[in-house]
Write a protein that holds these residues in place. Structure first.
Motif: not given
Length: 426
Positions: A84-90, A161-165
Motif C-alpha cells: 500500500t506504500w506510495d513509493e514517494r514518501s516515508q 526515513s529514506d524512501p530509497s531503502i
C-alpha cells in the motif's frame, strides 16, 4: 525377360510372419520385447547420469536466476503491508512498526544478517543499517515495539526515513523478478518501472565482450600454431609422426595446475623470460607480463592447442596426397592448389577444432584466475566470485544462463553459415 524371371518379379514377397505359426510368432514377439527391455536397462543409467549431472543443474541455474524467495520468507508481513506504500514518501507507521518487529524477531534467531545481505544487493550500504538496527531493537520490549515501533526504528537509524531503502526492501522481496537479468546486462528499472541503463557500475556487458574477444584471439592463435604442425604430422613418416604426437599428447598427462603455475614462473617480473631479455640487453627493465590479458591469452593458447591439433590431424591424415599433386600437375601454383584443394578438405577438422577451442576458452576459469589478475579475468571468474565470495547465487546463475545462451547463439550462427554437419573429430 524369360518366363521364369517375369514370374519371380510379378510374385509378391511373402511376409516373414506368414511363415511362422502362432506359437512361434508369440515367442518371437516375447523375445523382441525382452531385448528391448535389456537395451533400455543399459541406456537408463546413462540417461540418469545426464539428468542428474547435466539437465538438473542447468534447470536449477535457469530457475535460480529469477526465483528468490529469501526475503519473502524472512519478512512476509512487512512486505504485505508495503504493497500500500506510495513509493514517494516515508512509509506510514504501520509499515515501520511491522519492520521493527520483524527485525527484532530476526535478530533473536540470528537471521538479520541474511536480510541485510539481500537488501544490500539492491542498495549498497544497507547491510550495516539493517544489522545495527536489528541489534538495537533486539533489547527492546515487544509490547513497546508494537506501541511505538515506528519511532524506535527511525531512532535506531535515520536511514529508515529514506524512501530509497524501502525501494530496496520491496525489490528484494519479489519472489519472481528480472532484477538479476537486468543487472547482468547493465540495466535496471527506475521508480516508474521502466528499464534504463544502470546508474552504478556497468561492468558485465564489457566483460562479456572482453571474454569473447579473448576467446577469439586464443582460437586464432591455436589455429595459426596448430594448422602447420598438424599438416607436418599428417605428412611426416609414421615413426617421426608418432614420436611428435607423443609430445602433443604429453600435456594431457600433466596437471593443469602445474602447467599454469609454470607460466607464472616464466612470465613474472623476475621470471625466466624477463631474465633472458635483460641478459641479452633487449630490455633495460622487466616487462609487466604476468597478471595481464596477455598472460591469460598465452597460457590458455598453450593449454588448448592440443584441442586444435587433434581434429586437424585426424582429418588431414585421411586426405589423399595425390590431390595436391594432381592440382599442381594441371597448372595450379602451390598456394592456389593449397587454398582451392587442400584447405576445403580440412574444413571439417578446422571447424571442429575452432569451435572446441572457442567454447572451452569462453568458460575457462582456473588459468585466468591464476595468471590473469584483474586485467586478464573473464566472465567465468566473476561467476565464481558471486558464488564463492559475495554469495549472490541469483546473479551468478543469471550470468551463467546468459553465457549459455550466448554459446548456443554462436553455435546457431555457426550452423547457419558453416553447417554443424561439417564438424568432424576424425
Amino acid at each position: 525377360m524369360t518366363q521364369i524371371e517375369s514370374t519371380i518379379v510379378s510374385t509378391p514377397p511373402v511376409h516373414r510372419s506368414a511363415l511362422l505359426t502362432k506359437e512361434e510368432a508369440r515367442y518371437a514377439n516375447r523375445e523382441l520385447r525382452r531385448r528391448k527391455i535389456i537395451a533400455l536397462g543399459l541406456v537408463v543409467p546413462l540417461l540418469l547420469f545426464l539428468f542428474v549431472f547435466f539437465v538438473a543443474p542447468i534447470a536449477t541455474m535457469l530457475h535460480r536466476g529469477f526465483y528468490n524467495p529469501v526475503v519473502a520468507e524472512l519478512i512476509p508481513q512487512t512486505l504485505e503491508k508495503l504493497q500500500t506504500w506510495d513509493e514517494r514518501s516515508q512509509p506510514d507507521e504501520t509499515i515501520l512498526t511491522s519492520m521493527a518487529l520483524d527485525l527484532q524477531r530476526l535478530a533473536k534467531v540470528r537471521k538479520s544478517g541474511k536480510l541485510a545481505e539481500e537488501i544490500n544487493r539492491h542498495r549498497p550500504g544497507s547491510s550495516s543499517v539493517v544489522k545495527s538496527t536489528a541489534r538495537k531493537l533486539r533489547r527492546k520490549n515487544k509490547a513497546e515495539l508494537r506501541n511505538n515501533g515506528a519511532t524506535l526504528l527511525i531512532a535506531a537509524n535515520q536511514t529508515w526515513s529514506d524512501p530509497s531503502i524501502w525501494h530496496a526492501v520491496r525489490k528484494s522481496g519479489q519472489i519472481y523478478s528480472d532484477v538479476y537479468y537486468l543487472t547482468a546486462m547493465d540495466l535496471e528499472r527506475n521508480l516508474d518501472g521502466n528499464i534504463q541503463i544502470r546508474e552504478s557500475a556497468q561492468i558485465y556487458v564489457q566483460l562479456y565482450l572482453k571474454t569473447l574477444k579473448m576467446a577469439l584471439i586464443i582460437t586464432l592463435m591455436c589455429l595459426l600454431l596448430g594448422y602447420p604442425l598438424s599438416f607436418y604430422l599428417a605428412n611426416a613418416p609414421p615413426k617421426k609422426a608418432n614420436l611428435l604426437m607423443i609430445f602433443v599428447l604429453l600435456p594431457f598427462f600433466t596437471s593443469l595446475l602445474v602447467r599454469t603455475t609454470a607460466w607464472i614462473a616464466l612470465l613474472q617480473t623476475n621470471g625466466v623470460i624477463n631474465t633472458f631479455l635483460m641478459s641479452v640487453n633487449i630490455t633495460s627493465k622487466p616487462l609487466e607480463m604476468l597478471y595481464t590479458e596477455f598472460s591469460t591469452i598465452i597460457a590458455m593458447t598453450h593449454i588448448l592447442l592440443p584441442f586444435m591439433i587433434l581434429p586437424l590431424y585426424s582429418v588431414m591424415k585421411g586426405i589423399d596426397p595425390s590431390l595436391m599433386r594432381a592440382a599442381i600437375s594441371m597448372g595450379a601454383r602451390p598456394p592456389r592448389a593449397f587454398f582451392n584443394v587442400y584447405l576445403p578438405n580440412t574444413m571439417p577438422g578446422l571447424s571442429a577444432g575452432a569451435l572446441l577451442v572457442f567454447i572451452i576458452s569462453v568458460g575457462y576459469y582456473i588459468t585466468p584466475a591464476l595468471v590473469g589478475g584483474t586485467d586478464g579475468q573473464m566472465i567465468s571468474n566473476i561467476i565464481a566470485f558471486h558464488m564463492q565470495q559475495s554469495n549472490n547465487w541469483g546473479l551468478a546463475a543469471t550470468l551463467g544462463t546468459l553465457l549459455l545462451a550466448l554459446i548456443l547463439a554462436l553455435y546457431w550462427v555457426y550452423d547457419r553459415f558453416v553447417g554443424a554437419s561439417n564438424i568432424k573429430l576424425g
